[in-house]
Design an enzyme around this catalytic site. Structure first.
Site, PDB file in Angstrom:
ATOM      1  N   CYS A  44       0.769  -1.114   0.156  1.00  0.00           N
ATOM      2  CA  CYS A  44      -0.031   0.033   0.021  1.00  0.00           C
ATOM      3  C   CYS A  44       0.773   1.258   0.033  1.00  0.00           C
ATOM      4  O   CYS A  44       0.613   2.404  -0.677  1.00  0.00           O
ATOM      5  CB  CYS A  44      -0.932  -0.144   1.289  1.00  0.00           C
ATOM      6  SG  CYS A  44      -1.953  -1.473   1.284  1.00  0.00           S
ATOM      7  N   THR A  45       1.958   1.242   0.775  1.00  0.00           N
ATOM      8  CA  THR A  45       2.915   2.354   0.553  1.00  0.00           C
ATOM      9  C   THR A  45       3.477   2.404  -0.624  1.00  0.00           C
ATOM     10  O   THR A  45       3.661   3.476  -1.421  1.00  0.00           O
ATOM     11  CB  THR A  45       4.008   2.188   1.694  1.00  0.00           C
ATOM     12  OG1 THR A  45       3.543   2.074   3.041  1.00  0.00           O
ATOM     13  CG2 THR A  45       5.091   2.951   1.811  1.00  0.00           C
TER      14      THR A  45
END
Length: 153
Positions: A44-45
């Site tokens: 997600c980062t």
């Protein structure tokens, strides 16, 4: 109700970093909504940073990016600040937007089943019509695919 390609996306309003966001308020711009499982996780980062790094290109194409997960606004504020994200993150704790786009799927982790967000992205045109969707997204090169799709509209 679940949205499908080439149909109007119902308006929704949701809590977001920087205040509430309504889809109707973004009419006249293309909207990219990307759903991701959880703030501060590796995939997600990386995905959020890829959208951040291409943000200027999206703006030049009259587009806005919105990230969505079930995390709290407090978590989103921290995640956004940490990564320097120039776009809003929506908190969908009640899963209304997740259900609208049908992104909650059965997942397995360490042998346990649970419902989680399937990494997905949706492209909505300037009139509020869903034009493209990507499901089971792999982060590598995904932002380039989205940019190409916007250019093709």
């Amino acid at each position: 109700m679940t949205v499908i390609i080439d149909t109007h996306v119902p308006d929704f309003t949701a809590a977001a970093t920087g205040g509430e966001i309504s889809l109707k308020g973004l009419r006249g711009r293309k909207v990219i909504i990307y759903f991701y499982p959880k703030d501060n996780t590796a995939g997600c980062t990386m995905e959020s940073m890829a959208f951040r790094d291409a943000y200027t290109q999206f703006i030049e194409l009259n587009s806005e990016i919105i990230g969505v997960s079930r995390d709290s606004l407090r978590s989103h504020d921290s995640f956004k600040r940490k990564l320097g994200l120039p776009f809003p993150l929506l908190s969908d704790v009640e899963e209304k937007i997740c259900n609208l786009f049908d992104v909650l799927k059965k997942k397995k982790l360490y042998g346990k089943e649970y419902m989680g967000i399937e990494r997905s992205t949706f492209l909505i045109d300037t009139n509020g019509i869903l034009r493209k969707e990507w499901r089971c997204v792999k982060v590598a090169n995904h932002v380039d695919e989205v940019l190409s799709a916007i250019q093709a509209l």
